[in-house]
Scaffold this motif. Structure first.
Motif, PDB file in Angstrom:
ATOM      1  N   GLU A 143       0.843  -1.202   0.000  1.00 53.45           N
ATOM      2  CA  GLU A 143       0.000   0.000   0.000  1.00 53.45           C
ATOM      3  C   GLU A 143       0.883   1.258   0.000  1.00 53.45           C
ATOM      4  O   GLU A 143       0.599   2.215  -0.719  1.00 53.45           O
ATOM      5  N   SER A 144       1.936   1.235   0.797  1.00 53.69           N
ATOM      6  CA  SER A 144       2.872   2.365   0.797  1.00 53.69           C
ATOM      7  C   SER A 144       3.537   2.523  -0.567  1.00 53.69           C
ATOM      8  O   SER A 144       3.778   3.642  -1.029  1.00 53.69           O
ATOM      9  N   PHE A 145       3.832   1.392  -1.191  1.00 53.83           N
ATOM     10  CA  PHE A 145       4.451   1.435  -2.516  1.00 53.83           C
ATOM     11  C   PHE A 145       3.500   2.087  -3.525  1.00 53.83           C
ATOM     12  O   PHE A 145       3.923   2.904  -4.354  1.00 53.83           O
ATOM     13  N   LEU A 146       2.218   1.758  -3.441  1.00 51.90           N
ATOM     14  CA  LEU A 146       1.243   2.401  -4.340  1.00 51.90           C
ATOM     15  C   LEU A 146       1.164   3.899  -4.075  1.00 51.90           C
ATOM     16  O   LEU A 146       1.020   4.692  -5.011  1.00 51.90           O
ATOM     17  N   ASP A 147       1.263   4.292  -2.796  1.00 54.58           N
ATOM     18  CA  ASP A 147       1.265   5.729  -2.473  1.00 54.58           C
ATOM     19  C   ASP A 147       2.501   6.410  -3.068  1.00 54.58           C
ATOM     20  O   ASP A 147       2.417   7.528  -3.590  1.00 54.58           O
ATOM     21  N   PHE A 148       3.623   5.715  -2.985  1.00 54.25           N
ATOM     22  CA  PHE A 148       4.878   6.219  -3.553  1.00 54.25           C
ATOM     23  C   PHE A 148       4.746   6.369  -5.074  1.00 54.25           C
ATOM     24  O   PHE A 148       5.124   7.395  -5.656  1.00 54.25           O
ATOM     25  N   LEU A 149       4.177   5.359  -5.724  1.00 53.00           N
ATOM     26  CA  LEU A 149       3.957   5.439  -7.176  1.00 53.00           C
ATOM     27  C   LEU A 149       3.005   6.579  -7.522  1.00 53.00           C
ATOM     28  O   LEU A 149       3.178   7.276  -8.517  1.00 53.00           O
ATOM     29  N   TYR A 150       1.997   6.738  -6.678  1.00 52.31           N
ATOM     30  CA  TYR A 150       1.007   7.776  -6.928  1.00 52.31           C
ATOM     31  C   TYR A 150       1.660   9.161  -6.897  1.00 52.31           C
ATOM     32  O   TYR A 150       1.381  10.011  -7.745  1.00 52.31           O
ATOM     33  N   ASP A 151       2.557   9.370  -5.931  1.00 56.13           N
ATOM     34  CA  ASP A 151       3.260  10.657  -5.858  1.00 56.13           C
ATOM     35  C   ASP A 151       4.044  10.918  -7.140  1.00 56.13           C
ATOM     36  O   ASP A 151       4.009  12.017  -7.694  1.00 56.13           O
ATOM     37  N   GLY A 152       4.750   9.894  -7.620  1.00 55.16           N
ATOM     38  CA  GLY A 152       5.497  10.040  -8.863  1.00 55.16           C
ATOM     39  C   GLY A 152       4.579  10.281 -10.050  1.00 55.16           C
ATOM     40  O   GLY A 152       4.870  11.090 -10.938  1.00 55.16           O
ATOM     41  N   PHE A 153       3.456   9.583 -10.048  1.00 52.16           N
ATOM     42  CA  PHE A 153       2.499   9.671 -11.150  1.00 52.16           C
ATOM     43  C   PHE A 153       1.899  11.078 -11.243  1.00 52.16           C
ATOM     44  O   PHE A 153       1.850  11.676 -12.320  1.00 52.16           O
ATOM     45  N   THR A 154       1.479  11.618 -10.101  1.00 42.26           N
ATOM     46  CA  THR A 154       0.848  12.944 -10.126  1.00 42.26           C
ATOM     47  C   THR A 154       1.865  14.015 -10.531  1.00 42.26           C
ATOM     48  O   THR A 154       1.514  14.976 -11.206  1.00 42.26           O
ATOM     49  N   GLU A 155       3.118  13.815 -10.119  1.00 39.78           N
ATOM     50  CA  GLU A 155       4.154  14.778 -10.482  1.00 39.78           C
ATOM     51  C   GLU A 155       4.417  14.741 -11.990  1.00 39.78           C
ATOM     52  O   GLU A 155       4.574  15.770 -12.639  1.00 39.78           O
ATOM     53  N   ARG A 156       4.447  13.495 -12.538  1.00 39.70           N
ATOM     54  CA  ARG A 156       4.786  13.308 -13.948  1.00 39.70           C
ATOM     55  C   ARG A 156       3.634  13.710 -14.855  1.00 39.70           C
ATOM     56  O   ARG A 156       3.829  14.319 -15.905  1.00 39.70           O
ATOM     57  N   VAL A 157       2.420  13.335 -14.443  1.00 41.32           N
ATOM     58  CA  VAL A 157       1.251  13.487 -15.308  1.00 41.32           C
ATOM     59  C   VAL A 157       0.545  14.826 -15.068  1.00 41.32           C
ATOM     60  O   VAL A 157      -0.215  15.300 -15.906  1.00 41.32           O
ATOM     61  N   GLY A 158       0.801  15.466 -13.922  1.00 38.52           N
ATOM     62  CA  GLY A 158       0.167  16.747 -13.637  1.00 38.52           C
ATOM     63  C   GLY A 158       0.717  17.849 -14.537  1.00 38.52           C
ATOM     64  O   GLY A 158       1.905  17.846 -14.852  1.00 38.52           O
TER      65      GLY A 158
END
Lengths: 202, 202
Positions: free
Chosen positions: A52-67
């Motif tokens: 779950e923490s790993f998904l949160d970590f991916l999410y942070d990267g995703f929002t930074e990249r895709v935002g």
């Protein structure tokens, strides 16, 4: 903790690529770090908590990249968004391995509320980004006024998801998805006098 | 053998819905039949061989159900195809369980040539059906002449796949996919004087 956390997250990424999701153990992840399995358990009680923490970590990267996708017009910004999803910044040989692990994880979502909620956040973020760009484009006259922003954004997100699954399941080339989505944006969403991208059907 | 085979295939279906794919054992499948595990092994050497036969069995049903869609015009026949994929003839409470098991199976495809080849057959059959309908429609003047049949068919198949994944992973309503795909067929593929379906964006 932050440095250790980053190390554990990178190790989880490598372990997922190497072992897949279903058979992944805490030991597999520990083996990719300098830590013992006991030390890993000090930071994360269970494999589920770590993932779950790993998904949160991916999410942070995703929002930074895709935002905030770049581009002069809305259709260009939609294409930039699609490109960022189709080509994540990882090595080519890891890409399919990682997408495969993510597909296994999606298949766990019905049984696991923590995973499901996190997958929903990815989905909603990307949908929100697409929708905002489409809304802007309608205002600016680059996206046709009769497009429903919510439905069109949902369609793009769903087709991108399908492209990922097809890549894993039947080896479909992501270039195919890129061409189809470009044709959809250009042929269906973009106003006639704004067309910038090449239509795949020409 | 044919009757026993049918019994084993139905048992495999029920066992997949109940246990998922990853943890499925030959015993789980035998438990859904009148057969012992030993008798099941008499018919199928391994779980892998049984699951490959099960995919062949599903494929037969799929081609029968999805082949030759009905409808007066090509857009109507495309909608009929989509409907048959979105609403397989199974009980509602089994549908997500079964789609989940199929998603687990797709995630195995990179590691398993037998599964990958079979998933490819489904993919190619559906794509071929879509493509043939679009070809017909272009000939009959109901589908726009500037549509690329191959790309448009690929897009529909990919978006349908994404709809299935989204249903499992984030609980997205299949009605949403139905509306999006109808809008795409009507707005992008269908010639202006043929439109039969309601556009979702209206």
């Amino acid at each position: 903790m932050s440095e250790t956390r980053d190390e554990i997250m990178s190790a989880t990424y490598r372990a997922l690529c190497a072992h897949g999701y279903a058979d992944l153990t805490m030991q597999d992840i520990a083996d990719e770090t300098e830590l013992s399995k006991a030390a890993l358990h000090y930071h994360f009680d269970s494999k589920q908590e770590l993932l779950e923490s790993f998904l949160d970590f991916l999410y942070d990267g995703f929002t930074e990249r895709v935002g905030g996708p770049e581009g002069e017009t809305a259709p260009e910004r939609l294409s930039a968004l699609i490109e960022m999803v189709l080509s994540p910044p990882v090595e080519d040989d890891e890409r399919v391995a990682f997408k495969t692990a993510m597909l296994e994880l999606k298949a766990q979502a019905p049984y696991d509320e923590g995973i499901r909620e996190r997958l929903r956040r990815f989905d909603e973020f990307l949908h929100g980004q697409m929708r905002a760009v489409i809304d802007d484009g309608i205002g600016a006259g680059t996206i046709r006024a009769d497009v429903d922003p919510d439905d069109a954004a949902r369609f793009l997100v769903t087709a991108l998801d399908g492209a990922g699954t097809k890549q894993v399941a039947v080896g479909q080339d992501p270039d195919c998805a890129r061409r189809m989505l470009t044709a959809y944006i250009d042929g269906t969403l973009t106003t006639a006098d704004t067309r910038v991208a090449e239509v795949g059907s020409e």
